[in-house]
Design a protein around this motif. Structure first.
Motif, PDB file in Angstrom:
ATOM      1  N   ILE A   1       0.758  -1.131   0.070  1.00 14.76           N
ATOM      2  CA  ILE A   1       0.163  -0.046   0.123  1.00 14.76           C
ATOM      3  C   ILE A   1       0.985   0.923   0.005  1.00 14.76           C
ATOM      4  N   VAL A   2       1.999   1.099   0.973  1.00 16.82           N
ATOM      5  CA  VAL A   2       2.859   2.425   0.847  1.00 16.82           C
ATOM      6  C   VAL A   2       3.461   2.618  -0.588  1.00 16.82           C
ATOM      7  N   GLU A   3       3.854   1.512  -1.168  1.00 22.98           N
ATOM      8  CA  GLU A   3       4.376   1.696  -2.624  1.00 22.98           C
ATOM      9  C   GLU A   3       3.298   2.248  -3.489  1.00 22.98           C
ATOM     10  N   HIS A   4       2.023   1.747  -3.477  1.00 26.16           N
ATOM     11  CA  HIS A   4       0.952   2.386  -4.264  1.00 26.16           C
ATOM     12  C   HIS A   4       0.946   3.852  -4.039  1.00 26.16           C
ATOM     13  N   GLU A   5       1.002   4.252  -2.707  1.00 23.84           N
ATOM     14  CA  GLU A   5       0.821   5.652  -2.534  1.00 23.84           C
ATOM     15  C   GLU A   5       1.817   6.619  -3.094  1.00 23.84           C
ATOM     16  N   ALA A   6       2.985   6.084  -3.365  1.00 25.88           N
ATOM     17  CA  ALA A   6       4.110   6.678  -3.815  1.00 25.88           C
ATOM     18  C   ALA A   6       3.701   6.668  -5.333  1.00 25.88           C
ATOM     19  N   ILE A   7       3.353   5.834  -5.784  1.00 30.18           N
ATOM     20  CA  ILE A   7       2.787   5.796  -7.426  1.00 30.18           C
ATOM     21  C   ILE A   7       1.806   6.992  -7.788  1.00 30.18           C
ATOM     22  N   HIS A   8       0.732   6.900  -6.747  1.00 29.22           N
ATOM     23  CA  HIS A   8      -0.526   7.950  -6.728  1.00 29.22           C
ATOM     24  C   HIS A   8      -0.070   9.171  -6.428  1.00 29.22           C
TER      25      HIS A   8
ATOM     26  N   ALA B   1       8.691   4.945  -9.005  1.00 35.88           N
ATOM     27  CA  ALA B   1       8.097   4.335  -8.165  1.00 35.88           C
ATOM     28  C   ALA B   1       7.402   2.903  -8.679  1.00 35.88           C
ATOM     29  N   ALA B   2       7.105   3.025  -9.642  1.00 36.63           N
ATOM     30  CA  ALA B   2       6.607   1.818 -10.396  1.00 36.63           C
ATOM     31  C   ALA B   2       7.521   0.567 -10.456  1.00 36.63           C
TER      32      ALA B   2
ATOM     33  N   GLN C   1      10.186   0.407  -8.639  1.00 36.64           N
ATOM     34  CA  GLN C   1      10.472   0.000  -7.227  1.00 36.64           C
ATOM     35  C   GLN C   1       9.472  -0.861  -6.855  1.00 36.64           C
ATOM     36  N   HIS C   2       8.269  -0.596  -6.939  1.00 35.20           N
ATOM     37  CA  HIS C   2       6.929  -1.381  -6.350  1.00 35.20           C
ATOM     38  C   HIS C   2       7.209  -2.762  -6.905  1.00 35.20           C
ATOM     39  N   ILE C   3       7.641  -2.857  -8.163  1.00 40.41           N
ATOM     40  CA  ILE C   3       7.419  -4.199  -8.953  1.00 40.41           C
ATOM     41  C   ILE C   3       8.844  -4.882  -8.207  1.00 40.41           C
ATOM     42  N   GLN C   4       9.847  -4.332  -8.322  1.00 38.34           N
ATOM     43  CA  GLN C   4      11.065  -4.902  -7.585  1.00 38.34           C
ATOM     44  C   GLN C   4      10.905  -5.401  -6.501  1.00 38.34           C
ATOM     45  N   LEU C   5      10.354  -4.618  -5.264  1.00 39.03           N
ATOM     46  CA  LEU C   5      10.003  -4.928  -4.104  1.00 39.03           C
ATOM     47  C   LEU C   5       9.164  -6.184  -3.832  1.00 39.03           C
ATOM     48  N   GLY C   6       8.048  -6.116  -4.873  1.00 45.60           N
ATOM     49  CA  GLY C   6       7.080  -7.345  -5.010  1.00 45.60           C
ATOM     50  C   GLY C   6       7.889  -8.465  -5.342  1.00 45.60           C
ATOM     51  N   LEU C   7       8.725  -8.655  -6.369  1.00 49.31           N
ATOM     52  CA  LEU C   7       9.798  -9.763  -6.479  1.00 49.31           C
ATOM     53  C   LEU C   7      10.532  -9.976  -5.219  1.00 49.31           C
ATOM     54  N   GLY C   8      10.900  -9.046  -4.505  1.00 45.51           N
ATOM     55  CA  GLY C   8      11.695  -9.380  -3.255  1.00 45.51           C
ATOM     56  C   GLY C   8      10.857  -9.952  -2.010  1.00 45.51           C
ATOM     57  N   ARG C   9       9.646  -9.596  -1.902  1.00 44.80           N
ATOM     58  CA  ARG C   9       8.494 -10.246  -1.134  1.00 44.80           C
ATOM     59  C   ARG C   9       8.379 -11.744  -1.509  1.00 44.80           C
ATOM     60  N   TYR C  10       8.234 -12.003  -2.858  1.00 44.99           N
ATOM     61  CA  TYR C  10       8.055 -13.487  -3.180  1.00 44.99           C
ATOM     62  C   TYR C  10       9.360 -14.267  -3.081  1.00 44.99           C
ATOM     63  N   MET C  11      10.352 -13.623  -3.290  1.00 37.76           N
ATOM     64  CA  MET C  11      11.581 -14.447  -3.117  1.00 37.76           C
ATOM     65  C   MET C  11      11.898 -14.781  -1.816  1.00 37.76           C
ATOM     66  N   ALA C  12      11.575 -13.809  -0.815  1.00 37.39           N
ATOM     67  CA  ALA C  12      11.711 -13.906   0.595  1.00 37.39           C
ATOM     68  C   ALA C  12      10.691 -15.146   1.124  1.00 37.39           C
ATOM     69  N   MET C  13       9.620 -15.232   0.534  1.00 35.42           N
ATOM     70  CA  MET C  13       8.645 -16.138   0.992  1.00 35.42           C
ATOM     71  C   MET C  13       9.433 -17.612   0.725  1.00 35.42           C
ATOM     72  N   ILE C  14       9.719 -17.767  -0.689  1.00 38.98           N
ATOM     73  CA  ILE C  14      10.185 -19.009  -1.023  1.00 38.98           C
ATOM     74  C   ILE C  14      11.518 -19.504  -0.264  1.00 38.98           C
ATOM     75  N   ALA C  15      12.483 -18.414   0.185  1.00 41.86           N
ATOM     76  CA  ALA C  15      13.382 -18.690   0.868  1.00 41.86           C
ATOM     77  C   ALA C  15      13.161 -19.455   2.165  1.00 41.86           C
ATOM     78  N   LYS C  16      12.148 -18.800   2.708  1.00 43.39           N
ATOM     79  CA  LYS C  16      11.496 -19.137   4.093  1.00 43.39           C
ATOM     80  C   LYS C  16      10.763 -20.516   4.089  1.00 43.39           C
ATOM     81  N   ASP C  17      10.291 -20.824   2.901  1.00 42.33           N
ATOM     82  CA  ASP C  17       9.461 -22.137   2.787  1.00 42.33           C
ATOM     83  C   ASP C  17      10.525 -23.295   2.359  1.00 42.33           C
ATOM     84  N   GLU C  18      11.740 -22.889   1.711  1.00 39.19           N
ATOM     85  CA  GLU C  18      12.972 -23.835   1.674  1.00 39.19           C
ATOM     86  C   GLU C  18      13.407 -24.180   3.016  1.00 39.19           C
TER      87      GLU C  18
END
Length: 232
Positions: free
Chosen positions: A187-194, A208-209, A211-228
């Protein structure tokens, strides 16, 4: 009235398109999971159509990236590799950043006077969804936010490519936005885009856009690492 061979063919083709759309919806919404085999008999019974129609619909989906056809084994919901995930994020990020810059430019030119308020109202609903812990509601609003910006860019070709990428990405994007802290950061990232789009600042909107997409990738990769880590 007896249908001609041509009419029968057209009716079957239309039905196959409808079945394709339903199978696509089931994959995108997670009813059919990545790696799952598509059972023609089960799907035909559930939809009330022939196995041939289901088979035709499945084959037509093979080029969409959603389904993998494996010789002598059948059709499976495509399971993306991490390399494919990264590539999809890179492509989506490039297109979305371009669209946000274009949307900001059009706001500055006075061509998108209603867009800032529409984005603001969407953000208000996002915050409500977070407060009420309504993950599915937030996910729908997230898609709507991005769609508004893609439409505002007035680049139909880019929108078509973007929509096809998003279909492939739904399964793992939904996972990345399944936790409240991730939603709050998004949401904070969306606010920056807005803010950048509202100010009519194309370069800030682009940054801003991206950064938002790259941080989204980072969140997904962190979740995968935690699952492993949990699996070891």
């Amino acid at each position: 009235m007896k249908l001609s061979a041509r009419d029968i063919g057209q009716k079957r083709a239309t039905l196959a398109v409808e079945v394709r759309a339903e199978i696509e919806r089931m994959i995108v919404e997670g009813n059919l999971e990545a790696g799952e085999k598509l059972n023609e008999l089960t799907l035909s019974d559930a939809m009330g159509v022939s196995r041939g129609t289901v088979r035709e619909a499945i084959r037509s989906l093979a080029d969409s990236g959603l389904i993998s056809l494996i010789a002598n084994r059948g059709a499976f919901v495509h399971k993306l590799t991490l390399a494919e995930v990264r590539n999809l994020y890179d492509l989506r990020g490039a297109i979305f950043a371009m669209a946000c810059a274009a949307a900001a430019r059009r706001v500055a030119e006075g061509a998108e006077t209603k867009l800032p308020d529409r984005l603001r109202r969407n953000l208000e609903k996002m915050r409500e969804a977070l407060a009420e812990d309504r993950v599915d509601r937030y996910y729908s609003l997230n898609i709507e936010f991005h769609d508004m910006l893609m439409e505002a860019a007035h680049n139909p070709k880019a929108k078509t490519i973007y929509d096809n990428l998003v279909k492939e990405m739904h399964l793992f994007r939904r996972r990345g936005l399944s936790k409240a802290p991730n939603i709050a950061r998004s949401i904070v990232e969306h606010e920056a885009i807005h803010d950048a789009v509202t100010k009519g600042d194309p370069e800030a909107a682009r940054a801003a856009a991206e950064q938002h997409i790259q941080l989204g990738l980072g969140r997904y990769m962190a979740m995968i690492a935690k699952d492993e880590e949990s699996a070891t």
